[in-house]
Design a protein around this motif. Structure first.
Motif, PDB file in Angstrom:
ATOM      1  N   PHE A   1      -3.469  -5.815  -2.039  1.00  0.00           N
ATOM      2  CA  PHE A   1      -3.172  -4.412  -2.355  1.00  0.00           C
ATOM      3  C   PHE A   1      -4.453  -3.657  -2.736  1.00  0.00           C
ATOM      4  CE2 PHE A   1      -3.496  -4.943  -7.009  1.00  0.00           C
ATOM      5  CZ  PHE A   1      -3.287  -6.305  -7.147  1.00  0.00           C
ATOM      6  N   PRO A   2      -4.412  -2.321  -2.669  1.00  0.00           N
ATOM      7  CA  PRO A   2      -5.559  -1.532  -3.102  1.00  0.00           C
ATOM      8  C   PRO A   2      -5.459  -1.226  -4.598  1.00  0.00           C
ATOM      9  CG  PRO A   2      -3.917  -0.089  -2.154  1.00  0.00           C
ATOM     10  CD  PRO A   2      -3.329  -1.475  -2.107  1.00  0.00           C
ATOM     11  N   ILE A   3      -6.594  -1.103  -5.247  1.00  0.00           N
ATOM     12  CA  ILE A   3      -6.607  -0.690  -6.655  1.00  0.00           C
ATOM     13  C   ILE A   3      -6.478   0.835  -6.718  1.00  0.00           C
ATOM     14  CG2 ILE A   3      -8.049  -0.526  -8.740  1.00  0.00           C
ATOM     15  CD1 ILE A   3      -7.101  -3.378  -8.246  1.00  0.00           C
TER      16      ILE A   3
ATOM     17  N   GLY B   1     -12.297   1.288  -4.271  1.00  0.00           N
ATOM     18  CA  GLY B   1     -13.285   2.260  -3.803  1.00  0.00           C
ATOM     19  C   GLY B   1     -14.610   2.137  -4.523  1.00  0.00           C
ATOM     20  N   ALA B   2     -14.549   1.842  -5.815  1.00  0.00           N
ATOM     21  CA  ALA B   2     -15.782   1.788  -6.611  1.00  0.00           C
ATOM     22  C   ALA B   2     -16.528   0.476  -6.368  1.00  0.00           C
ATOM     23  CB  ALA B   2     -15.447   1.942  -8.090  1.00  0.00           C
ATOM     24  N   THR B   3     -17.787   0.456  -6.790  1.00  0.00           N
ATOM     25  CA  THR B   3     -18.630  -0.727  -6.568  1.00  0.00           C
ATOM     26  C   THR B   3     -18.841  -1.471  -7.891  1.00  0.00           C
ATOM     27  OG1 THR B   3     -20.658   0.442  -7.036  1.00  0.00           O
ATOM     28  CG2 THR B   3     -19.851   0.546  -4.760  1.00  0.00           C
ATOM     29  N   ASP B   4     -19.696  -2.485  -7.845  1.00  0.00           N
ATOM     30  CA  ASP B   4     -19.920  -3.260  -9.075  1.00  0.00           C
ATOM     31  C   ASP B   4     -20.728  -2.494 -10.123  1.00  0.00           C
ATOM     32  OD1 ASP B   4     -22.243  -3.434  -7.670  1.00  0.00           O
ATOM     33  OD2 ASP B   4     -22.212  -5.623  -7.439  1.00  0.00           O
ATOM     34  N   HIS B   5     -21.205  -1.300  -9.804  1.00  0.00           N
ATOM     35  CA  HIS B   5     -21.803  -0.450 -10.850  1.00  0.00           C
ATOM     36  C   HIS B   5     -20.732  -0.018 -11.838  1.00  0.00           C
ATOM     37  CE1 HIS B   5     -25.801  -0.095  -9.212  1.00  0.00           C
ATOM     38  NE2 HIS B   5     -25.260   0.081  -8.012  1.00  0.00           N
ATOM     39  N   LEU B   6     -19.547   0.249 -11.292  1.00  0.00           N
ATOM     40  CA  LEU B   6     -18.448   0.666 -12.172  1.00  0.00           C
ATOM     41  C   LEU B   6     -17.779  -0.556 -12.811  1.00  0.00           C
ATOM     42  CD1 LEU B   6     -16.747   3.139 -13.135  1.00  0.00           C
ATOM     43  CD2 LEU B   6     -15.105   2.501 -11.374  1.00  0.00           C
ATOM     44  N   TYR B   7     -17.532  -1.590 -11.975  1.00  0.00           N
ATOM     45  CA  TYR B   7     -16.818  -2.775 -12.475  1.00  0.00           C
ATOM     46  C   TYR B   7     -17.791  -3.708 -13.185  1.00  0.00           C
ATOM     47  CZ  TYR B   7     -12.822  -1.158  -9.824  1.00  0.00           C
ATOM     48  OH  TYR B   7     -11.771  -0.408  -9.365  1.00  0.00           O
TER      49      TYR B   7
ATOM     50  N   THR C   1       0.066  -1.536  -7.278  1.00  0.00           N
ATOM     51  CA  THR C   1       0.814  -0.458  -6.613  1.00  0.00           C
ATOM     52  C   THR C   1       2.232  -0.419  -7.206  1.00  0.00           C
ATOM     53  OG1 THR C   1       1.653  -1.960  -4.926  1.00  0.00           O
ATOM     54  CG2 THR C   1      -0.453  -0.871  -4.460  1.00  0.00           C
ATOM     55  N   PRO C   2       2.896   0.726  -7.103  1.00  0.00           N
ATOM     56  CA  PRO C   2       4.273   0.813  -7.639  1.00  0.00           C
ATOM     57  C   PRO C   2       5.215  -0.232  -7.040  1.00  0.00           C
ATOM     58  CG  PRO C   2       3.426   3.000  -7.146  1.00  0.00           C
ATOM     59  CD  PRO C   2       2.406   2.030  -6.627  1.00  0.00           C
ATOM     60  N   MET C   3       5.129  -0.474  -5.724  1.00  0.00           N
ATOM     61  CA  MET C   3       6.051  -1.441  -5.102  1.00  0.00           C
ATOM     62  C   MET C   3       5.744  -2.876  -5.529  1.00  0.00           C
ATOM     63  SD  MET C   3       8.591  -0.235  -3.456  1.00  0.00           S
ATOM     64  CE  MET C   3       9.168  -1.374  -2.189  1.00  0.00           C
ATOM     65  N   LEU C   4       4.498  -3.154  -5.802  1.00  0.00           N
ATOM     66  CA  LEU C   4       4.174  -4.510  -6.256  1.00  0.00           C
ATOM     67  C   LEU C   4       4.700  -4.724  -7.683  1.00  0.00           C
ATOM     68  CD1 LEU C   4       3.009  -7.228  -5.785  1.00  0.00           C
ATOM     69  CD2 LEU C   4       0.725  -6.332  -6.303  1.00  0.00           C
ATOM     70  N   LYS C   5       4.576  -3.691  -8.500  1.00  0.00           N
ATOM     71  CA  LYS C   5       5.136  -3.796  -9.855  1.00  0.00           C
ATOM     72  C   LYS C   5       6.655  -3.941  -9.774  1.00  0.00           C
ATOM     73  CE  LYS C   5       4.939  -3.716 -14.370  1.00  0.00           C
ATOM     74  NZ  LYS C   5       6.241  -3.302 -14.788  1.00  0.00           N
ATOM     75  N   GLY C   6       7.273  -3.153  -8.882  1.00  0.00           N
ATOM     76  CA  GLY C   6       8.731  -3.248  -8.689  1.00  0.00           C
ATOM     77  C   GLY C   6       9.126  -4.644  -8.213  1.00  0.00           C
TER      78      GLY C   6
ATOM     79  N   HIS D   1       0.879  -1.187   0.000  1.00  0.00           N
ATOM     80  CA  HIS D   1       0.000   0.000   0.000  1.00  0.00           C
ATOM     81  C   HIS D   1       0.905   1.222   0.000  1.00  0.00           C
ATOM     82  CE1 HIS D   1      -3.052   2.901   0.825  1.00  0.00           C
ATOM     83  NE2 HIS D   1      -3.999   1.976   0.984  1.00  0.00           N
ATOM     84  N   PRO D   2       0.773   2.092  -1.014  1.00  0.00           N
ATOM     85  CA  PRO D   2       1.697   3.234  -1.092  1.00  0.00           C
ATOM     86  C   PRO D   2       1.463   4.305  -0.026  1.00  0.00           C
ATOM     87  CG  PRO D   2       0.141   3.284  -2.926  1.00  0.00           C
ATOM     88  CD  PRO D   2      -0.125   2.016  -2.170  1.00  0.00           C
ATOM     89  N   TYR D   3       0.264   4.321   0.574  1.00  0.00           N
ATOM     90  CA  TYR D   3      -0.045   5.340   1.587  1.00  0.00           C
ATOM     91  C   TYR D   3      -0.492   4.646   2.871  1.00  0.00           C
ATOM     92  CZ  TYR D   3      -0.594   7.561  -2.969  1.00  0.00           C
ATOM     93  OH  TYR D   3      -0.413   7.957  -4.267  1.00  0.00           O
ATOM     94  N   PRO D   4       0.430   3.943   3.542  1.00  0.00           N
ATOM     95  CA  PRO D   4       0.030   3.128   4.693  1.00  0.00           C
ATOM     96  C   PRO D   4      -0.683   3.931   5.776  1.00  0.00           C
ATOM     97  CG  PRO D   4       2.416   2.936   4.264  1.00  0.00           C
ATOM     98  CD  PRO D   4       1.866   3.906   3.277  1.00  0.00           C
ATOM     99  N   GLU D   5      -0.272   5.190   5.938  1.00  0.00           N
ATOM    100  CA  GLU D   5      -0.872   5.990   7.025  1.00  0.00           C
ATOM    101  C   GLU D   5      -2.321   6.349   6.722  1.00  0.00           C
ATOM    102  OE1 GLU D   5       0.671   8.335   3.906  1.00  0.00           O
ATOM    103  OE2 GLU D   5       1.743   6.842   5.099  1.00  0.00           O
ATOM    104  N   GLN D   6      -2.737   6.270   5.455  1.00  0.00           N
ATOM    105  CA  GLN D   6      -4.137   6.554   5.094  1.00  0.00           C
ATOM    106  C   GLN D   6      -4.977   5.296   4.994  1.00  0.00           C
ATOM    107  OE1 GLN D   6      -4.219   8.792   1.399  1.00  0.00           O
ATOM    108  NE2 GLN D   6      -2.610  10.162   2.123  1.00  0.00           N
TER     109      GLN D   6
END
Ligand SMILES: Cc1cc2nc3c(=O)[nH]c(=O)nc-3n(C[C@H](O)[C@H](O)[C@H](O)COP(=O)(O)O)c2cc1C
Length: 176
Positions: A66-68, A110-116, A74-79, A9-14
């Motif tokens: 990881f989060p979408i 964050g989005a729901t199955d309306h988007l996906y 996430t950048p670290m997962l790609k790395g 997660h790139p923003y662990p504090e959030q």
């Protein structure tokens, strides 16, 4: 069955959802949890490749949590994939270290199955969005499990987070 959970997660504090899921994974006996940002910060070249490869070799099932963000890894997962899944280890001559292991992707979005939805705004399901993970798994001879996606995972109350933790905890049981 031995399970390794790779968390990023790139923003662990959030983070609320991924953090809760990581916590749940740490409660399951026999599961090794490795958080990429905790171990290596945000440096996509800082991986201890030997240690990461050893952790994967010891596992029968590798879970990526990881989060979408922008319909992507996430950048670290790609790395991690770039650095750890090297030629000659994961693929190429003599490289079949991951062959026969299972890949399980677990994401929050964050989005729901309306988007996906195929007919929705992005004309893609969450499975479509995760195609790079599926292709990578199959390329190195892993089996690809159906992803577990927690959609609408923003601003969740504690009782809902506990529900997510319980679903994930069950998935991590050795027989699953
Ligand atoms: C930079 C950024 C990009 C995001 N992009 C997406 C996206 O493409 N699709 C989506 O469904 N949610 C998106 N979100 C929402 C996150 O997926 C959601 O907040 C996260 O999965 C919740 O987990 P967390 O509490 O651990 O951060 C984005 C959030 C951020 C901060």
């Amino acid at each position: 069955m031995k399970t390794l959970v790779i968390v990023s997660h790139p923003y662990p504090e959030q983070s609320k959802a991924i953090q809760a899921l990581e916590q749940a994974a740490r409660q399951v006996e026999g599961v090794e949890v490795r958080n990429l940002e905790t171990l290596y910060g945000h440096d996509t070249f800082a991986f201890d490749v030997a240690a990461e490869q050893k952790a994967s070799e010891a596992a029968d099932r590798i879970v990526f949590l990881f989060p979408i963000h922008w319909f992507n890894l996430t950048p670290m997962l790609k790395g991690y994939l770039n650095q750890v899944w090297g030629y000659g280890w994961a693929f190429g001559p003599g490289g079949a270290a991951l062959k026969g292991k299972a890949m399980q992707v677990v994401v929050t979005a964050g989005a729901t199955d309306h988007l996906y939805a195929p007919q929705g705004l992005i004309q893609s399901t969450i499975e479509d969005v995760l195609t790079p993970m599926k292709a990578s798994a199959l390329y190195v001879g892993m089996t690809y499990r159906k992803p577990l996606a927690f959609l609408g995972a923003m601003g969740l109350r504690d009782d809902k987070l506990a529900e997510l933790q319980s679903t994930f905890g069950e998935l991590l049981q050795p027989g699953q």
